[in-house]
Design an enzyme around this catalytic site. Structure first.
Site, PDB file in Angstrom:
ATOM      1  CD  GLU A  45      17.646  52.784 -30.314  1.00  0.00           C
ATOM      2  OE1 GLU A  45      18.223  52.544 -29.230  1.00  0.00           O
ATOM      3  OE2 GLU A  45      16.766  52.051 -30.792  1.00  0.00           O
ATOM      4  CD  GLU A  82      16.415  48.880 -33.675  1.00  0.00           C
ATOM      5  OE1 GLU A  82      17.496  49.259 -34.186  1.00  0.00           O
ATOM      6  OE2 GLU A  82      16.275  48.676 -32.451  1.00  0.00           O
TER       7      GLU A  82
END
Length: 536
Positions: free
Chosen positions: A202, A319
């Site tokens: 991220e 994810e």
């Protein structure tokens, strides 16, 4: 012959009784499932189902709830029989190791100069924790566990090493890969099998806590590729190089994929489309077809970027937990979440997404397994049944009738037939559906088809010429969407005292009968005798 006919009648009556009990108070509506069977629209990996293991320590709390307990890579009980059996059942399960804290982890390799210390909570610094460490003793234990359970491992590397973080979150400098390369080399020298090395978590686009520009990330990815090429030069197949493992932004991903060129095997994005776990309207979103449809835009955009770029990478969901900040108890670990989860699996498949990693295998309120006692939550069984029934090829499918039905079809895993997945998001209406096969379509999967043309398909008879199909009806215990017990054809799915998983067994229905989808239910229909060109 008479015995078999009697048995078939008894089975049908049992099925009828089960369905009658579940829908007795409902109204009924007819519908049609249209399946385009001439060619697949998407193809998934054989090991499409993937789950994550995270780094969060027990102190990780969200909205006053501390839901991680001992579910971390560093403290998970690897000897738990239920855990081992749950993974083995997928034969194999792909597990992605990673999460927020991976970008502040160092690896205790023989040449590491830094002390190997655990994460310590500190809310005043990046990600709220001090730097943590993976001891090589624990890495040895994990790899013994992976080998025993047949796990395919994707490992997320620390991509912030060597960079400085500005106050606005911008990461400055190149990736210092010294410790990562040492760790990769240690792993290879010990003959630990890693299926993929993923760079960062991220940090792409706007980032979460920190961000790295697309150009620099591409340079770092090329460096990872060079490391993998050096370390595994005599190994075949080589581990995959994967990135960026973050939230999708069109411009960032476009630049990254073009500049990373052929260094990348899979591009990963994360999905938390339901918003924060504290949201009181999670169930309303899950049961709203229009809301579920929204994620198709991102699937479609990434597919087009890949198609139009120079990359050879394929799309993964690296994810996805639906609701961020650890999910919500009795929602993301309850029956109702399977509507969202299975819809995601179906939609991802349509857009040629090769792997889908669920956050998490265990940990938080969105684990496939209960964090404290390891018993499977409903989504575990949904994933397992998907794995057993849905083959690699996704077929374009639409439903004519109520908008509350979600429909997906794949070539069957267990036969040359098809498996249809139907989900009824309505709480009162029973849907009675027939399946028709077509050889043309013109609109996206979220729209109804306006014209149909029958395909030439074949139906083969079973014993005594009776054509049967196999059905798997999933419902919540006592009809409670918050229930953590899932019923399969009216029977609770529960592990036994030895930690063994329950059998996944269908009911057999005469194929001339329509499919009945009860309110708030999920049905997998394996039609092994339906042969279409895409699955032949």
């Amino acid at each position: 012959m008479a015995y078999r006919q009697i048995l078939a009648i008894v089975l049908f009556l049992c099925v009828f009784q089960f369905l009658d009990c579940t829908v007795s108070s409902a109204v009924e509506e007819n519908g049609t499932v249209f399946v385009y069977g001439r060619a697949a629209v998407g193809t998934i990996d054989e090991d499409f189902i993937c789950a994550t293991l995270d780094w969060w320590p027990p102190e990780k709390c969200d909205y006053g709830s501390c839901s991680w307990d001992h579910a971390s890579i560093l403290n998970l009980d690897l000897n738990n029989v239920i855990l081992q059996n749950a993974i083995k059942a997928f034969a194999p399960l792909k597990i992605r190791i990673g999460g927020t804290l991976q970008d502040i982890v160092i690896y205790e390799t023989p040449d590491s100069k830094q002390p190997c210390l655990p994460f310590t909570k500190n809310s005043s610094i990046l990600f709220g924790y001090t730097q943590g460490c993976l001891p090589m003793r624990r890495w040895d234990e994990l790899n013994a566990f992976f080998r025993k359970t047949g796990t395919k491992v994707i490992f997320g590397l620390n991509a912030l090493s060597g960079r400085s973080i500005k106050s606005n979150g911008e990461a400055i400098g190149a990736w210092n890969y010294t410790n990562a390369e040492s760790f990769i080399r240690f792993t290879a020298e010990n003959n630990y099998t890693i299926d993929g090395w993923e760079l960062g978590n991220e940090l792409c686009g706007s980032g979460v806590g920190a961000r790295v520009g697309a150009n620099q990330y591409a340079i770092d990815t090329i460096n990872l590729r060079n490391i993998v090429n050096r370390v595994y030069k005599n190994v075949s197949p080589m581990p995959l190089v994967i990135g960026p493992g973050g939230f999708f932004e069109v411009d960032w991903f476009t630049e990254y994929l073009n500049k990373a060129e052929n260094s990348l095997n899979a591009t990963t994005r994360h999905i938390y489309d339901l918003g924060p776990g504290v949201d009181e309207h999670l169930i309303e979103k899950i049961l709203n077809p229009s809301y579920l449809d929204q994620e198709a835009k991102s699937f479609r955009s990434l597919k087009n970027i890949i198609k139009n770029s120079s990359t050879k990478a394929v799309a993964w969901v690296g994810e996805s937990g639906g609701a961020y900040n650890s999910g919500r108890n009795l929602v993301s670990n309850a029956f109702v979440y399977s509507f969202w989860y299975l819809d995601q699996l179906g939609m991802a498949s349509l857009y040629d997404t090769k792997t889908y990693c669920r956050q998490s295998l265990i940990g938080g309120n969105y684990g496939l397994l209960n964090t404290t006692n390891f018993t499977p939550n409903p989504d575990y069984y949904s994933a397992l049944i998907w794995r057993q029934l849905m083959g690699r090829k996704a077929l374009f499918t639409t439903f004519s009738g109520t908008k509350k039905i979600r429909s997906y079809t794949h070539c069957a895993r267990q036969s040359k037939g098809i498996t249809v997945l139907l989900m009824n998001l309505d709480n009162t209406t029973t849907v009675v559906a027939k399946v028709e096969l077509n050889n043309s379509f013109s609109l996206r999967h979220t729209k109804h088809m306006k014209s149909y043309k029958r395909a030439s398909s074949q139906l083969f008879g079973g014993p005594n010429g009776v054509i049967q199909r196999e059905e798997y009806h999933l419902t919540a215990k006592d009809g409670n969407l918050h229930s953590q017990t899932m019923l399969l054809n009216g029977n609770a799915l529960q592990v036994n005292s030895m930690g063994d998983l329950p059998p996944i067994e269908p009911i057999h229905i005469n194929s001339t009968e329509p499919i009945t989808i009860a309110p708030y239910s999920i049905v997998f229909v394996h039609m092994r005798n339906v042969v279409v060109p895409a699955c032949a």
